[in-house]
Design a protein around this motif. Structure first.
Motif, PDB file in Angstrom:
ATOM      1  N   GLY A 384     -78.892  51.952  25.947  1.00  0.00           N
ATOM      2  CA  GLY A 384     -79.017  51.012  27.049  1.00  0.00           C
ATOM      3  C   GLY A 384     -80.496  50.715  27.152  1.00  0.00           C
ATOM      4  N   THR A 385     -80.904  50.327  28.319  1.00  0.00           N
ATOM      5  CA  THR A 385     -82.323  50.053  28.506  1.00  0.00           C
ATOM      6  C   THR A 385     -83.165  51.275  28.131  1.00  0.00           C
ATOM      7  OG1 THR A 385     -81.684  48.556  30.270  1.00  0.00           O
ATOM      8  CG2 THR A 385     -83.994  49.180  30.176  1.00  0.00           C
ATOM      9  N   CYS A 386     -82.648  52.471  28.439  1.00  0.00           N
ATOM     10  CA  CYS A 386     -83.412  53.697  28.183  1.00  0.00           C
ATOM     11  C   CYS A 386     -83.733  53.917  26.708  1.00  0.00           C
ATOM     12  CB  CYS A 386     -82.689  54.908  28.765  1.00  0.00           C
ATOM     13  SG  CYS A 386     -81.083  55.215  28.050  1.00  0.00           S
ATOM     14  N   TRP A 407     -73.647  54.029  16.820  1.00  0.00           N
ATOM     15  CA  TRP A 407     -72.354  53.974  17.511  1.00  0.00           C
ATOM     16  C   TRP A 407     -72.538  53.408  18.916  1.00  0.00           C
ATOM     17  CZ3 TRP A 407     -67.871  53.113  16.046  1.00  0.00           C
ATOM     18  CH2 TRP A 407     -66.770  53.322  16.873  1.00  0.00           C
ATOM     19  N   ALA A 408     -73.582  53.852  19.602  1.00  0.00           N
ATOM     20  CA  ALA A 408     -73.981  53.229  20.865  1.00  0.00           C
ATOM     21  C   ALA A 408     -72.875  53.209  21.913  1.00  0.00           C
ATOM     22  CB  ALA A 408     -74.510  51.812  20.604  1.00  0.00           C
ATOM     23  N   SER A 409     -72.261  54.343  22.113  1.00  0.00           N
ATOM     24  CA  SER A 409     -71.215  54.437  23.132  1.00  0.00           C
ATOM     25  C   SER A 409     -71.861  54.949  24.416  1.00  0.00           C
ATOM     26  CB  SER A 409     -70.144  55.414  22.653  1.00  0.00           C
ATOM     27  OG  SER A 409     -69.056  55.425  23.548  1.00  0.00           O
ATOM     28  N   GLY A 433     -78.489  55.548  31.928  1.00  0.00           N
ATOM     29  CA  GLY A 433     -78.335  54.540  32.975  1.00  0.00           C
ATOM     30  C   GLY A 433     -77.142  54.823  33.869  1.00  0.00           C
ATOM     31  N   ASP A 434     -77.062  54.113  34.983  1.00  0.00           N
ATOM     32  CA  ASP A 434     -75.958  54.351  35.915  1.00  0.00           C
ATOM     33  C   ASP A 434     -74.615  53.909  35.342  1.00  0.00           C
ATOM     34  OD1 ASP A 434     -77.233  51.828  36.223  1.00  0.00           O
ATOM     35  OD2 ASP A 434     -76.495  51.546  38.252  1.00  0.00           O
ATOM     36  N   GLY A 435     -74.607  52.822  34.591  1.00  0.00           N
ATOM     37  CA  GLY A 435     -73.353  52.385  33.974  1.00  0.00           C
ATOM     38  C   GLY A 435     -72.810  53.458  33.050  1.00  0.00           C
ATOM     39  N   ALA A 436     -73.700  54.049  32.290  1.00  0.00           N
ATOM     40  CA  ALA A 436     -73.315  55.118  31.363  1.00  0.00           C
ATOM     41  C   ALA A 436     -72.806  56.335  32.126  1.00  0.00           C
ATOM     42  CB  ALA A 436     -74.510  55.490  30.495  1.00  0.00           C
ATOM     43  N   PHE A 437     -73.573  56.740  33.112  1.00  0.00           N
ATOM     44  CA  PHE A 437     -73.213  57.948  33.868  1.00  0.00           C
ATOM     45  C   PHE A 437     -71.859  57.785  34.556  1.00  0.00           C
ATOM     46  CE2 PHE A 437     -74.131  61.037  37.470  1.00  0.00           C
ATOM     47  CZ  PHE A 437     -74.083  62.169  36.669  1.00  0.00           C
ATOM     48  N   ASN A 462     -78.557  49.852  39.417  1.00  0.00           N
ATOM     49  CA  ASN A 462     -77.361  49.167  39.937  1.00  0.00           C
ATOM     50  C   ASN A 462     -76.816  48.065  39.039  1.00  0.00           C
ATOM     51  OD1 ASN A 462     -77.090  50.561  42.498  1.00  0.00           O
ATOM     52  ND2 ASN A 462     -79.044  49.580  42.988  1.00  0.00           N
ATOM     53  N   GLY A 463     -76.783  48.340  37.767  1.00  0.00           N
ATOM     54  CA  GLY A 463     -76.169  47.324  36.921  1.00  0.00           C
ATOM     55  C   GLY A 463     -76.244  47.682  35.458  1.00  0.00           C
ATOM     56  N   TYR A 464     -75.587  46.850  34.672  1.00  0.00           N
ATOM     57  CA  TYR A 464     -75.632  46.967  33.218  1.00  0.00           C
ATOM     58  C   TYR A 464     -76.849  46.173  32.749  1.00  0.00           C
ATOM     59  CZ  TYR A 464     -70.606  48.379  33.367  1.00  0.00           C
ATOM     60  OH  TYR A 464     -69.395  48.999  33.575  1.00  0.00           O
ATOM     61  N   THR A 465     -78.038  46.753  32.948  1.00  0.00           N
ATOM     62  CA  THR A 465     -79.262  45.978  32.748  1.00  0.00           C
ATOM     63  C   THR A 465     -79.416  45.459  31.320  1.00  0.00           C
ATOM     64  OG1 THR A 465     -80.290  47.211  34.509  1.00  0.00           O
ATOM     65  CG2 THR A 465     -81.764  46.038  33.016  1.00  0.00           C
ATOM     66  N   ILE A 466     -79.156  46.303  30.354  1.00  0.00           N
ATOM     67  CA  ILE A 466     -79.374  45.838  28.978  1.00  0.00           C
ATOM     68  C   ILE A 466     -78.472  44.656  28.665  1.00  0.00           C
ATOM     69  CG2 ILE A 466     -77.731  47.443  27.920  1.00  0.00           C
ATOM     70  CD1 ILE A 466     -80.446  47.403  25.844  1.00  0.00           C
ATOM     71  N   GLU A 467     -77.286  44.663  29.255  1.00  0.00           N
ATOM     72  CA  GLU A 467     -76.402  43.515  29.035  1.00  0.00           C
ATOM     73  C   GLU A 467     -76.977  42.255  29.666  1.00  0.00           C
ATOM     74  OE1 GLU A 467     -72.122  45.501  28.282  1.00  0.00           O
ATOM     75  OE2 GLU A 467     -72.351  44.169  29.996  1.00  0.00           O
TER      76      GLU A 467
ATOM     77  N   ASN B  50     -64.498  52.911  33.104  1.00  0.00           N
ATOM     78  CA  ASN B  50     -64.520  53.121  31.650  1.00  0.00           C
ATOM     79  C   ASN B  50     -63.219  52.583  31.051  1.00  0.00           C
ATOM     80  OD1 ASN B  50     -62.519  55.223  31.669  1.00  0.00           O
ATOM     81  ND2 ASN B  50     -64.095  56.776  32.032  1.00  0.00           N
ATOM     82  N   GLU B  51     -63.157  52.572  29.749  1.00  0.00           N
ATOM     83  CA  GLU B  51     -62.061  51.862  29.080  1.00  0.00           C
ATOM     84  C   GLU B  51     -60.739  52.611  29.139  1.00  0.00           C
ATOM     85  OE1 GLU B  51     -65.106  52.229  27.774  1.00  0.00           O
ATOM     86  OE2 GLU B  51     -65.872  50.218  27.338  1.00  0.00           O
ATOM     87  N   LEU B  52     -60.788  53.947  29.131  1.00  0.00           N
ATOM     88  CA  LEU B  52     -59.524  54.678  29.250  1.00  0.00           C
ATOM     89  C   LEU B  52     -58.892  54.360  30.601  1.00  0.00           C
ATOM     90  CD1 LEU B  52     -57.418  56.690  28.270  1.00  0.00           C
ATOM     91  CD2 LEU B  52     -58.811  58.530  29.218  1.00  0.00           C
TER      92      LEU B  52
HETATM   93  C1  LIG Z   1     -68.066  53.033  25.841  1.00  0.00           C
HETATM   94  C2  LIG Z   1     -68.850  51.762  25.938  1.00  0.00           C
HETATM   95  N1  LIG Z   1     -68.374  50.730  26.650  1.00  0.00           N
HETATM   96  C3  LIG Z   1     -69.049  49.581  26.751  1.00  0.00           C
HETATM   97  C4  LIG Z   1     -70.253  49.431  26.128  1.00  0.00           C
HETATM   98  C5  LIG Z   1     -71.030  48.126  26.240  1.00  0.00           C
HETATM   99  N2  LIG Z   1     -72.322  48.354  26.913  1.00  0.00           N
HETATM  100  C6  LIG Z   1     -73.471  48.459  26.220  1.00  0.00           C
HETATM  101  S1  LIG Z   1     -74.805  48.696  27.196  1.00  0.00           S
HETATM  102  C7  LIG Z   1     -73.859  48.643  28.576  1.00  0.00           C
HETATM  103  C8  LIG Z   1     -74.478  48.762  29.938  1.00  0.00           C
HETATM  104  C9  LIG Z   1     -75.338  49.974  30.111  1.00  0.00           C
HETATM  105  O1  LIG Z   1     -75.646  50.069  31.466  1.00  0.00           O
HETATM  106  P1  LIG Z   1     -76.476  51.307  32.019  1.00  0.00           P
HETATM  107  O2  LIG Z   1     -75.950  52.555  31.404  1.00  0.00           O
HETATM  108  O3  LIG Z   1     -76.532  51.242  33.478  1.00  0.00           O
HETATM  109  O4  LIG Z   1     -77.914  51.111  31.372  1.00  0.00           O
HETATM  110  P2  LIG Z   1     -79.044  50.076  31.824  1.00  0.00           P
HETATM  111  O5  LIG Z   1     -79.265  49.220  30.639  1.00  0.00           O
HETATM  112  O6  LIG Z   1     -78.575  49.352  33.029  1.00  0.00           O
HETATM  113  O7  LIG Z   1     -80.204  50.944  32.125  1.00  0.00           O
HETATM  114  C10 LIG Z   1     -72.513  48.453  28.266  1.00  0.00           C
HETATM  115  C11 LIG Z   1     -71.433  48.372  29.257  1.00  0.00           C
HETATM  116  C12 LIG Z   1     -70.718  50.506  25.364  1.00  0.00           C
HETATM  117  N3  LIG Z   1     -71.856  50.447  24.677  1.00  0.00           N
HETATM  118  N4  LIG Z   1     -70.022  51.660  25.297  1.00  0.00           N
END
Ligand SMILES: Cc1ncc(C[n+]2csc(CCOP(=O)(O)OP(=O)(O)O)c2C)c(N)n1
Ligand SMILES: Cc1ncc(C[n+]2csc(CCOP(=O)(O)OP(=O)(O)O)c2C)c(N)n1
Lengths: 545, 545
Positions: A384-386, A407-409, A433-437, A462-467, B50-52
């Motif tokens: 992600g952004t990190c 793989w970038a999951s 990131g928060d989306g990941a957590f 508060n968001g999916y910043t990298i997206e 999440n996707e699950l």
């Molecule tokens: C399991 C999975 N689902 C969806 C994605 C698509 N994806 C890539 S980056 C991202 C957002 C990451 O957001 P966050 O963890 O908050 O990091 P930020 O960039 O906001 O710091 C998503 C949903 C992914 N990489 N892996």
């Protein structure tokens, strides 16, 4: 010869190859085998909250320990772990996935069992699914189990890929007669090929005016870090890693230049050295989109020697009958190599972190973390952004770095930190990131109750910043609701005895939190509040193709 | 003919078949298509944690709505959903899984992209994985997209199974010329076969002294509940459902006897009627281990007429060219059937729940819930100890019941409740164990922030109780750490404005909580504290084979 159940035979083999902990989730088809695990004094059972998280944890464990094992149950369990095991496959991490399946007689009786697809041969479908993401799948059989088990372990070890072992309930408890021999890992290779390669590489190096090494993740997987270092030091050749290979080289070595990411390498001087080199030795690396600025690699392809596990390639030659490990060792020990070309010595002056009352930014966080780490720490980064911060952090000696650049999951890093910590007993710092957590925070249950002393740095924006950087800034699908993460931690540790939870908004608070993390032997959770639109320097413009 | 992008064409088709909400998680390969979704006025985007969990949610949605759609991203996203989609496959739930994939040119350029297995043709592996758990997989192609989309939708509708559609970024935005025709669902069947079957069944019924119908889940999937009811009522034949078919019959109908579970049916009188019947009409059912006391079915197999979607079978005849729906409708409308045999009329006297200060037990909870439900409610049960309670709860008129007795993936019910609520706007009550909830509670984020007014009843017994019943009572792997669930809810709703969280230990508190749930339009969370060793009556002895 001695009597042993097949389940216990498998467990002995796991111990033999260095596995001390088995991750997973119980299910009625693996409970008998689980009894064998908990009775076994050489093995610990690490029960996880769900199977996806277990598969992330074992991946982190295997990256540190060299190999790992996970146990799930038929159908529902194993299929919940598909994404994690696919990640191990993608990034060459050997994980042994053991699945407890129903007794064989049930299949022969054509019964429609729970966890089946509604047919009596569903196990065939699950095996086929796993064929795509493992190097070998086996359905254990009383007669052939010894052979199947040993074979599967060798596939994992040789190919650095996951393998999949289905163990029916009645096979696990079946008694066989077995030898006490150790596994032999003798590998086949062609010594003549090695000699030819060494001779050619020697000539190239000896004639080079400016050589450079790009080191990749397979140097880590094959345990060749110290051999590569010997090679670098003996010859005085500069070395970089890719983001994928980060951690494969001692980053305090003066010959180490930094992380090379193709055209958009933040430190342009590094890219320049590579682009002008007349010899580029790429060792154990795979260039992927995110670690190469989308394949914008400006070095001269004619100057490349690629040495990896699957092939060696230069000029018009391709070799495939070599041993990657043996070859790197031969190179490291060859005293006839005599590099006379240029090399640059890096004198890294650490930028001190003098915290102010300013809000925290990614760039300042990077400075703070560069000052945080000490030898032997492990940094586990999410994607992600990190990613654009963590891959440019300078690793101290013997530090390890874990990330999934290919793989970038997202979410991977938190459970993976559990595995990395259990495998190493090091200070493990996890950044995500928060989306990941949000995808994986159930695993807080495991971290807190098993008292895994990792530090998790949550970058909350508060968001999916990298997206948003890629597409959809301002769109609702990239926004995330607010979560009170301190409350969340409290749910698992109401008395606050097993964890420390901190929320930091300015640099001074950040610094204080890092000091606490350094000295604590508890789980430390640091929520770093960031501005929604702040991003690290290295990310700016990265996706503008 | 009009111009339309392939992405929008797909969305139009989804609307046409009744889909109003799309579940999923964003990822860079689906963001462009996501823009089309949020712009579309007929569709809502339900972003999940999440996707699950998304795959569980869409399954719950499809069970109520008839069909559903989920969007994930290439590799990491789709493979996280495998277990959920496999559950839909196993239990015959039509879900359209759309995966955003990279531009086609990237594959042709042999690029190693993120979310790949490290090869440029990884999409082939993902497609192969999905072939095992869907009725059709397609990789959309600009030329053939209309045909591929229409075909995939028909596979989902006809076979009541998931389908898998990969939509490359550039295909989603590609403009085509398309007709405005509606999809045709004309189905092929052999009318002569129908006539023969009807004639035979009529004779069997007319000559029967005691006929009984066992109704299964496919009666629900094919929307045949009212047709079956007509058939039951017109002829006065008794009917039961299996646990799998629960909800396929109006449980307030006097001719309805209850849930039949083979030898260990809690109400032995029901099993007796079936075992002594001279005609057993099994309609749209599949006997699975957990819904048949492990296939201990004591009715006379010679008396069986099996009518389902894949086949009709009785005596020595097997038919496969019929239409299940058409056949059930023909039976329902046939005025020549004239059943003169026995039938039992059930006069269900509701047992009142008079709460005391006693601790709550499963059996008393069942009484309390029997008094809770009203018409049109939906009960969503997990699998575990609660299964042996929930499947014996008496459904009020037009109530729906959702459970996975075959796939039996724990945690399913919580996200599935979100889907069921969105599809119905009914009062949805979800009942599950702590082990199950721990797997999926991240989805609290969605429930609370999207204000999904479900009621979740968490049966907290600090362990994997059903597993202890099967094997490993007292073993550490079946124990679960304590979680403070009220704190957990607070993490997502610190002000307590969007949810009501209650923890109940005795019957009076339970009753109060149920009253609050009944009248609330918020998310209500009721943690029911149970003794570790309490189990429902129906579970006692169930696993003693
Ligand atoms: C399991 C999975 N689902 C969806 C994605 C698509 N994806 C890539 S980056 C991202 C957002 C990451 O957001 P966050 O963890 O908050 O990091 P930020 O960039 O906001 O710091 C998503 C949903 C992914 N990489 N892996
Ligand atoms: C995804 C998944 N993983 C593992 C299992 C195996 N399993 C079946 S029941 C069960 C325990 C259920 O515990 P809980 O939800 O607390 O219910 P209880 O019986 O304790 O009320 C487990 C782990 C499963 N069915 N699904």
């Amino acid at each position: 010869m001695r009597k042993i159940t097949i389940g216990n035979y498998l467990l002995e083999r796991l111990s033999e190859i260095g596995i001390k902990d088995i991750f997973g989730v119980p299910g009625d088809f693996n409970l008998g085998f689980l009894d064998d695990i908990i009775k076994n004094e050489d093995l610990n059972w690490i029960g996880c909250t769900n199977e996806l998280n277990a598969s992330y944890s074992v991946d982190g464990y295997a990256r540190v320990n060299g190999i790992g094992a996970i146990l799930t149950t038929y159908g529902v369990g194993e299929l919940s772990a598909v994404n994690g095991i696919a990640g191990s496959y993608s990034e060459d991490v050997p994980v042994i996935h053991i699945v407890g399946t129903p007794k064989r007689e049930y299949f022969k009786r054509h019964m429609i069992l729970h966890h089946s697809l509604g047919t009596s041969d569903s196990f065939g479908a699950y095996k086929k699914i796993y064929e795509n993401i493992t190097s070998l799948t086996v359905w254990l059989d009383a007669k052939n189990a010894i052979n199947q088990i040993n074979n599967a372990i060798k596939y994992a070890v040789f190919y650095k890929k996951p393998v999949y072992i289905m163990i029916p309930q009645d096979v696990a408890s079946f008694e066989i007669m077995a030898d006490s021999d150790l596994l032999s890992f003798a590998s086949g290779f062609d010594l003549e090929e090695h000699k030819e390669i060494i001779e050619d590489v020697k000539n190239k190096i000896n004639n080079s005016n400016q050589a450079v090494i790009i080191s990749g993740h397979k140097v880590i997987r094959y345990g060749l870090k110290s051999d590569l270092e010997k090679f670098v030091n003996r010859n005085g050749i500069n070395v970089v890693t890719t983001g994928f290979g980060k951690g494969s080289v001692d980053e305090t070595n003066e010959l180490y230049l930094g992380v090379y990411s193709g055209l958009k390498t933040p430190d342009a001087a590094i890219a320049k050295i590579i682009d002008t080199a007349d010899l580029v030795l790429i060792i154990g690396n795979k260039f992927t989109d995110l670690t190469s600025s989308f394949f914008q690699l400006n070095f001269n392809k004619d100057n490349v020697v690629e040495i990896s596990d699957t092939h060696v390639k230069y000029d018009n030659k391709i070799f495939t009958n070599h041993s990657f490990g043996f070859l790197v060792k031969m190179l490291a020990n060859d005293t006839n190599i005599n590099y006379k070309g240029l090399s640059v010595l890096e004198n890294r002056v650490a930028v001190e972190f003098n915290p102010t009352e300013e809000k925290i930014t990614y760039n300042r966080l990077q400075v703070a973390l560069n000052n945080y780490f000490v030898e032997k720490d492990i940094l586990v980064s999410d994607v992600g952004t990190c990613t654009f911060l963590s891959q440019y952090i300078q690793l101290k000696k013997d530090m390890k770095f874990i990330m999934q650049p290919l793989w970038a999951s997202i979410g991977f890093s938190f459970p993976a930190s559990i595995g990395a910590q259990i495998a190493s007993n090091s200070k493990v710092v996890n950044i995500l990131g928060d989306g990941a957590f949000n995808m994986v925070f159930n695993e807080l249950i495991t971290v807190i109750n098993k008292q895994i002393p990792i530090t998790t740095i949550l970058l909350n924006n508060n968001g999916y910043t990298i997206e948003k950087v890629i597409h959809g800034d301002g769109k609702p699908y990239n926004e995330l609701p607010k979560v009170n993460y301190s409350q969340l931690i409290k749910a698992f540790d109401p008395e606050g005895e097993k964890s420390i939870s901190l929320r930091v908004t300015n640099e001074i608070e950040l610094q204080e939190a890092l000091v606490i993390s350094r000295s604590s032997d508890k789980f430390v959770f640091i929520e770093v509040c960031l501005e929604q639109n702040d991003i690290p320097e290295a990310l700016k413009g990265f996706f503008n193709k």
